[in-house]
Design a protein around this motif. Structure first.
Motif, mmCIF file in Angstrom:
data_model
loop_
_atom_site.group_PDB
_atom_site.id
_atom_site.type_symbol
_atom_site.label_atom_id
_atom_site.label_comp_id
_atom_site.label_asym_id
_atom_site.label_seq_id
_atom_site.Cartn_x
_atom_site.Cartn_y
_atom_site.Cartn_z
ATOM 1 N N SER A 178 29.371 4.754 74.782
ATOM 2 C CA SER A 178 28.883 3.750 73.850
ATOM 3 C C SER A 178 29.745 3.763 72.606
ATOM 4 O O SER A 178 30.299 4.783 72.225
ATOM 5 C CB SER A 178 27.419 4.007 73.536
ATOM 6 N N SER A 179 29.894 2.623 71.986
ATOM 7 C CA SER A 179 30.619 2.509 70.733
ATOM 8 C C SER A 179 29.613 2.431 69.604
ATOM 9 O O SER A 179 28.471 2.062 69.810
ATOM 10 C CB SER A 179 31.468 1.250 70.707
ATOM 11 N N LEU A 180 30.090 2.757 68.433
ATOM 12 C CA LEU A 180 29.210 2.783 67.271
ATOM 13 C C LEU A 180 29.881 2.036 66.146
ATOM 14 O O LEU A 180 31.061 2.209 65.899
ATOM 15 C CB LEU A 180 28.972 4.240 66.881
ATOM 16 N N SER A 181 29.134 1.206 65.455
ATOM 17 C CA SER A 181 29.704 0.474 64.346
ATOM 18 C C SER A 181 28.666 0.298 63.248
ATOM 19 O O SER A 181 27.580 -0.195 63.496
ATOM 20 C CB SER A 181 30.175 -0.887 64.832
ATOM 21 N N LEU A 182 29.017 0.746 62.063
ATOM 22 C CA LEU A 182 28.159 0.545 60.906
ATOM 23 C C LEU A 182 29.002 0.579 59.656
ATOM 24 O O LEU A 182 30.186 0.845 59.699
ATOM 25 C CB LEU A 182 27.042 1.583 60.843
ATOM 26 N N GLN A 183 28.415 0.280 58.551
ATOM 27 C CA GLN A 183 29.143 0.258 57.292
ATOM 28 C C GLN A 183 28.364 1.029 56.240
ATOM 29 O O GLN A 183 27.154 1.132 56.324
ATOM 30 C CB GLN A 183 29.383 -1.180 56.850
ATOM 31 N N GLY A 184 29.087 1.570 55.264
ATOM 32 C CA GLY A 184 28.435 2.303 54.190
ATOM 33 C C GLY A 184 29.419 3.212 53.486
ATOM 34 O O GLY A 184 30.562 3.368 53.902
ATOM 35 N N SER A 185 28.967 3.837 52.417
ATOM 36 C CA SER A 185 29.856 4.698 51.641
ATOM 37 C C SER A 185 29.734 6.141 52.093
ATOM 38 O O SER A 185 28.745 6.548 52.691
ATOM 39 C CB SER A 185 29.517 4.585 50.157
ATOM 40 N N CYS A 186 30.766 6.922 51.805
ATOM 41 C CA CYS A 186 30.757 8.344 52.131
ATOM 42 C C CYS A 186 31.720 9.072 51.201
ATOM 43 O O CYS A 186 32.509 8.460 50.495
ATOM 44 C CB CYS A 186 31.128 8.586 53.592
ATOM 45 N N VAL A 187 31.643 10.383 51.215
ATOM 46 C CA VAL A 187 32.511 11.247 50.414
ATOM 47 C C VAL A 187 33.084 12.294 51.350
ATOM 48 O O VAL A 187 32.397 12.780 52.249
ATOM 49 C CB VAL A 187 31.699 11.932 49.287
ATOM 50 N N SER A 188 34.346 12.648 51.149
ATOM 51 C CA SER A 188 34.950 13.665 51.996
ATOM 52 C C SER A 188 35.610 14.729 51.133
ATOM 53 O O SER A 188 35.869 14.520 49.950
ATOM 54 C CB SER A 188 35.975 13.042 52.936
ATOM 55 N N PHE A 192 37.329 20.287 57.099
ATOM 56 C CA PHE A 192 37.171 18.949 56.539
ATOM 57 C C PHE A 192 35.716 18.547 56.690
ATOM 58 O O PHE A 192 35.110 18.743 57.736
ATOM 59 C CB PHE A 192 38.075 17.955 57.273
ATOM 60 N N CYS A 193 35.121 17.969 55.651
ATOM 61 C CA CYS A 193 33.711 17.599 55.673
ATOM 62 C C CYS A 193 33.559 16.156 55.196
ATOM 63 O O CYS A 193 34.198 15.747 54.230
ATOM 64 C CB CYS A 193 32.930 18.541 54.765
ATOM 65 N N LEU A 194 32.735 15.409 55.898
ATOM 66 C CA LEU A 194 32.444 14.026 55.556
ATOM 67 C C LEU A 194 30.938 13.919 55.331
ATOM 68 O O LEU A 194 30.158 14.270 56.209
ATOM 69 C CB LEU A 194 32.887 13.119 56.702
ATOM 70 N N LEU A 195 30.523 13.460 54.146
ATOM 71 C CA LEU A 195 29.114 13.431 53.774
ATOM 72 C C LEU A 195 28.701 12.037 53.323
ATOM 73 O O LEU A 195 29.511 11.283 52.807
ATOM 74 C CB LEU A 195 28.856 14.405 52.618
ATOM 75 N N GLY A 196 27.432 11.729 53.512
ATOM 76 C CA GLY A 196 26.898 10.470 53.011
ATOM 77 C C GLY A 196 25.862 9.897 53.957
ATOM 78 O O GLY A 196 25.726 10.320 55.102
ATOM 79 N N ASP A 197 25.123 8.922 53.462
ATOM 80 C CA ASP A 197 24.096 8.278 54.283
ATOM 81 C C ASP A 197 24.696 7.634 55.524
ATOM 82 O O ASP A 197 24.112 7.670 56.602
ATOM 83 C CB ASP A 197 23.346 7.219 53.476
ATOM 84 N N ALA A 198 25.891 7.044 55.377
ATOM 85 C CA ALA A 198 26.527 6.396 56.523
ATOM 86 C C ALA A 198 26.846 7.412 57.612
ATOM 87 O O ALA A 198 26.733 7.116 58.803
ATOM 88 C CB ALA A 198 27.804 5.675 56.088
ATOM 89 N N VAL A 199 27.215 8.618 57.223
ATOM 90 C CA VAL A 199 27.544 9.663 58.191
ATOM 91 C C VAL A 199 26.281 10.123 58.919
ATOM 92 O O VAL A 199 26.276 10.284 60.143
ATOM 93 C CB VAL A 199 28.253 10.849 57.503
ATOM 94 N N ALA A 200 25.198 10.310 58.179
ATOM 95 C CA ALA A 200 23.933 10.720 58.801
ATOM 96 C C ALA A 200 23.420 9.638 59.748
ATOM 97 O O ALA A 200 22.943 9.929 60.849
ATOM 98 C CB ALA A 200 22.893 11.015 57.716
ATOM 99 N N ALA A 238 25.292 7.392 61.307
ATOM 100 C CA ALA A 238 26.187 7.374 62.472
ATOM 101 C C ALA A 238 25.840 8.488 63.444
ATOM 102 O O ALA A 238 25.825 8.276 64.661
ATOM 103 C CB ALA A 238 27.635 7.497 62.016
ATOM 104 N N ALA A 239 25.539 9.669 62.940
ATOM 105 C CA ALA A 239 25.182 10.793 63.806
ATOM 106 C C ALA A 239 23.902 10.498 64.574
ATOM 107 O O ALA A 239 23.808 10.767 65.779
ATOM 108 C CB ALA A 239 25.030 12.067 62.975
ATOM 109 N N GLU A 240 22.920 9.922 63.910
ATOM 110 C CA GLU A 240 21.651 9.593 64.577
ATOM 111 C C GLU A 240 21.860 8.496 65.616
ATOM 112 O O GLU A 240 21.328 8.565 66.720
ATOM 113 C CB GLU A 240 20.609 9.161 63.542
ATOM 114 N N MET A 241 22.646 7.485 65.277
ATOM 115 C CA MET A 241 22.911 6.409 66.222
ATOM 116 C C MET A 241 23.706 6.913 67.421
ATOM 117 O O MET A 241 23.449 6.509 68.556
ATOM 118 C CB MET A 241 23.640 5.266 65.520
ATOM 119 N N GLU A 242 24.663 7.789 67.181
ATOM 120 C CA GLU A 242 25.463 8.324 68.274
ATOM 121 C C GLU A 242 24.614 9.156 69.230
ATOM 122 O O GLU A 242 24.780 9.085 70.452
ATOM 123 C CB GLU A 242 26.605 9.175 67.727
#
Length: 76
Positions: free
Chosen positions: A1-11, A21-29, A31-35
């Motif tokens: 499955s592919s995943l597509s969303l938009q939002g801000s993040c910090v790395s 390397f760490c990527l944080l933010g609501d968009a990352v959380a 994406a993880a739930e959707m994946e």
């Protein structure tokens, strides 16, 4: 499955000896739930993206756990 969303993040880089390397933010959380709840042969998208690409046949999927966000599937 592919995943597509938009939002801000910090790395950033975490650690001094074993760098990671760490990527944080609501968009990352989100994406993880959707994946983790993805469907084979589908694009799993946020409501915001489905609204932008309105000429496709999106199927309303479910609310992302803990975020109260509707998601949509596009069968490919």
């Amino acid at each position: 499955s592919s995943l597509s969303l938009q939002g801000s993040c910090v790395s950033g880089i975490i650690g001094t000896k074993n760098l990671k390397f760490c990527l944080l933010g609501d968009a990352v959380a989100t994406a993880a739930e959707m994946e983790s709840s993805g469907t084979p042969d589908c694009i799993h998208a946020s409501e915001a993206l489905a609204d932008l690409v309105f000429d496709e046949k999106w199927e309303k999927c479910k609310v992302v756990r803990g975020l109260g966000m509707n998601t949509y599937l596009l069968r490919v």
